[in-house]
Design a protein around this motif. Structure first.
Motif, PDB file in Angstrom:
ATOM      1  N   TYR A   1       0.832  -1.200   0.000  1.00  0.00           N
ATOM      2  CA  TYR A   1       0.000   0.000   0.000  1.00  0.00           C
ATOM      3  C   TYR A   1       0.866   1.250   0.000  1.00  0.00           C
ATOM      4  O   TYR A   1       1.835   1.346   0.760  1.00  0.00           O
ATOM      5  CB  TYR A   1      -0.917   0.004   1.219  1.00  0.00           C
TER       6      TYR A   1
ATOM      7  N   ALA B   1      -7.262   0.417  -1.251  1.00  0.00           N
ATOM      8  CA  ALA B   1      -6.319  -0.699  -1.179  1.00  0.00           C
ATOM      9  C   ALA B   1      -6.630  -1.734  -2.261  1.00  0.00           C
ATOM     10  O   ALA B   1      -5.719  -2.280  -2.901  1.00  0.00           O
ATOM     11  CB  ALA B   1      -6.379  -1.347   0.209  1.00  0.00           C
TER      12      ALA B   1
ATOM     13  N   ALA C   1       0.640  -1.540   7.386  1.00  0.00           N
ATOM     14  CA  ALA C   1       0.207  -2.442   6.313  1.00  0.00           C
ATOM     15  C   ALA C   1       0.886  -3.815   6.359  1.00  0.00           C
ATOM     16  O   ALA C   1       0.221  -4.830   6.102  1.00  0.00           O
ATOM     17  CB  ALA C   1       0.437  -1.783   4.948  1.00  0.00           C
TER      18      ALA C   1
END
Length: 588
Positions: A4, A310, A56
């Protein structure tokens, strides 16, 4: 799954080019003293770095490990405590907090973007900090000075976490049915007894104490929601000198085993004569809690937005790399083409891109109005901003999350069979975002809130004010294709206005009209609002700039392929309530 990366360029474009929020900040003494364009950009960059590099990487491992409940003790997955400490030490746990008690005093127009990054990186992780932020907001708005001094600094620092304790096993949305009881000890404290379920972050190992905001009823209180009071109940009692005392009769009975957000502790919480303090006035607890609930509704809406972003990032990366089939008209020496050249894959990606970028703009727009409601110099300006927030909060919560699920499913479809396989991360996004349509008030309840309380209750006056704002914005000298888009949006605004009048008339004669229309009506408002956001973005695009040319092409897709969905929704609403209500219960 691709790594991400926070869409910082688009976020800065919205803040400074589309909405010029830095000008709004300069007009507020409270904001001008703590924030400017460079500071905001630096904070976004730092948040993006934490989201991408720290939070993430824990998303998949957190999902696989989940939270653990052993003998009443809840532990979060490996790495969560370290990521939480990094987040808090960087100041983000105090981002919008009151500066009088250690908060940073940053505006919501900035914090909504930080929220999006964290949800995109790891929804389970961000739920812990989002609940603490909401609890702090409610306490700051309704707590007395003693409570603020004692609890807010530690909530802002992240040393203590926060929760909202509403739901019980027999009542979810109908809070008037709660059975949790409070007893006045006569010394300024109260004893709380009862069980609450579905409590996000009800227990965990991220902070040394947890501050629960609990709805309960005192003896002799009025029946229903009019008899609810709000209490602050800490996991560990706080001594006079601010140190932590003994355990306070608050225990976690179990954690739920869920479809998604498995690294978020969703707890059954037992209160066994736990001591607490009254927040606000007796029997006014639901009104106080709505401060937190509305904060969380916007936050959970942004969960849908973050998961959509995402999903889009992962799907684009995969589509560029995956080679399958040949597309007619594409000249290539390869045996097969990257799937990003295929029209249907492009359709899915553009659906995701066009709605997610409009949603991000809408989040900043709402954040700006929340800032105006707090900081605008005139009472009239604060009132008008608050009215817009009240009208559009249910739209943001429901529309963000409905389209968020759509976008994660589209991303999964782009991956084909690999989207169904755990290692790519897409199936987790689908599972994680699914809850966002359910908690903090189901999307059906948001739709009923919009059409009944925000539109019907004042005969559409709030909506008329909002639509007038859109019409006024569209009265400018648009050129070329943008002139066509402006005309389309004008038409949709007129359709929405006419539809609202029809529904208001029908509702006078049928009790079912509003309920039957509610969800489709909210989506009409959502698509029109996204059209408004796209016109704002297109108006800020500079000619011959690569990123802005991309923005213009994406906006064109929205107006030509997405906004026309309004027609089918209106046709459905116009069919009336009979198709919904004619079937007898025993015929289902």
């Amino acid at each position: 799954m691709s790594n991400y990366q926070a869409p910082l360029q688009d976020m800065q474009f919205l803040l400074f080019d589309v909405f010029a929020v830095d000008q709004q900040w300069r007009q507020s003494p409270a904001l001008a003293s703590v924030l400017d364009r460079d500071t905001a950009s630096a904070m976004l960059h730092e948040a993006g770095k934490i989201a991408g590099e720290c939070v993430a990487p824990l998303n998949r491992s957190g999902d696989e490990e989940g939270v653990q409940w052993i003998d009443g003790v809840v532990t979060t997955p490996n790495g969560f405590k370290q990521a939480y400490d990094t987040f808090c030490e960087s100041g983000f746990s105090a981002l919008t907090g009151n500066t009088d008690y250690g908060g940073l005093g940053m505006p919501k127009s900035l914090s909504v973007l930080v929220d999006e990054m964290m949800y995109a990186a790891n929804s389970s992780f961000n739920l812990y900090v989002a609940l603490s932020s909401g609890a702090s907001m409610a306490l700051d708005a309704h707590g007395n000075e003693f409570l603020k001094q004692r609890f807010l600094p530690n909530l802002y620092s992240g040393r203590w976490g926060g929760t909202m304790c509403l739901t019980e096993s027999h009542c979810g949305s109908d809070l008037g049915l709660i059975r949790s009881k409070a007893e006045d000890f006569g010394d300024g404290t109260y004893g709380l007894t009862g069980t609450k379920i579905f409590i996000t972050g009800g227990d965990h190992d991220l902070s040394e104490n947890i501050v629960h905001l609990v709805l309960a009823k005192l003896p002799g209180s009025p029946a229903g929601s009019r008899g609810i009071s709000l209490f602050l109940v800490p996991k560990y009692w706080v001594n006079e000198d601010g140190t932590l005392g003994a355990a306070n009769g608050v225990t976690c009975g179990s954690v739920e085993h869920k479809m998604g957000i498995k690294a978020s502790a969703t707890c059954v919480m037992n209160f066994d004569g736990a001591r607490g303090y009254l927040v606000g006035e007796v029997n006014r607890g639901l009104q106080c809690m709505f401060t937190m609930m509305n904060c969380e509704r916007l936050s959970i809406g942004i969960q849908g937005l973050g998961c959509a972003e995402a999903s889009y990032q992962s799907a684009v990366a995969y589509a560029r790399d995956r080679v399958q089939g040949r597309e007619a008209g594409v000249k290539s020496t390869m045996d097969a083409d990257p799937i990003i050249v295929h029209a249907d894959v492009r359709r899915m990606l553009l659906d995701m891109k066009s709605t997610t970028e409009a949603g991000r703009a809408f989040a900043v727009y709402l954040g700006m109005h929340l800032d105006q409601a707090q900081y605008a110099p005139s009472a009239e300006a604060r009132y008008q901003a608050d009215a817009i927030v009240a009208l559009l909060t249910p739209v943001a919560k429901a529309f963000f999350t409905d389209l968020g699920l759509d976008s994660t499913v589209l991303g999964q479809q782009v991956f084909g069979g690999h989207g169904y396989i755990r290692e790519w991360g897409q199936e987790q996004l689908v599972r994680d975002v699914r809850i966002a349509q359910i908690y903090e008030g189901t999307n059906g309840i948001q739709a009923m809130d919009l059409i009944q309380r925000k539109v019907f209750a004042n005969q559409g006056e709030s909506l008329k004010t909002y639509l007038h704002e859109i019409r006024r914005f569209l009265q400018r000298d648009w050129q070329g294709e943008q002139a066509d888009f402006a005309d389309q949006l004008q038409q949709r605004v007129a359709q929405l206005s006419e539809l609202t009048e029809v529904l208001l008339q029908r509702a006078q004669h049928s009790p079912y009209e509003l309920g039957a229309a509610a969800c489709d009506y909210l989506h009409v408002v959502g698509y029109v609002t996204y059209g408004y956001m796209w016109m704002k973005m297109l108006s800020a695009c500079a000619p011959n700039t690569a990123s802005h040319l991309t923005k213009q092409k994406t906006g064109a897709y929205y107006f030509k392929r997405v906004l026309p969905r309004v027609d089918s929704l209106i046709a459905s609403i116009q069919s009336g309530s009979d198709p919904v209500m004619s079937l007898l219960a025993e015929e289902f």
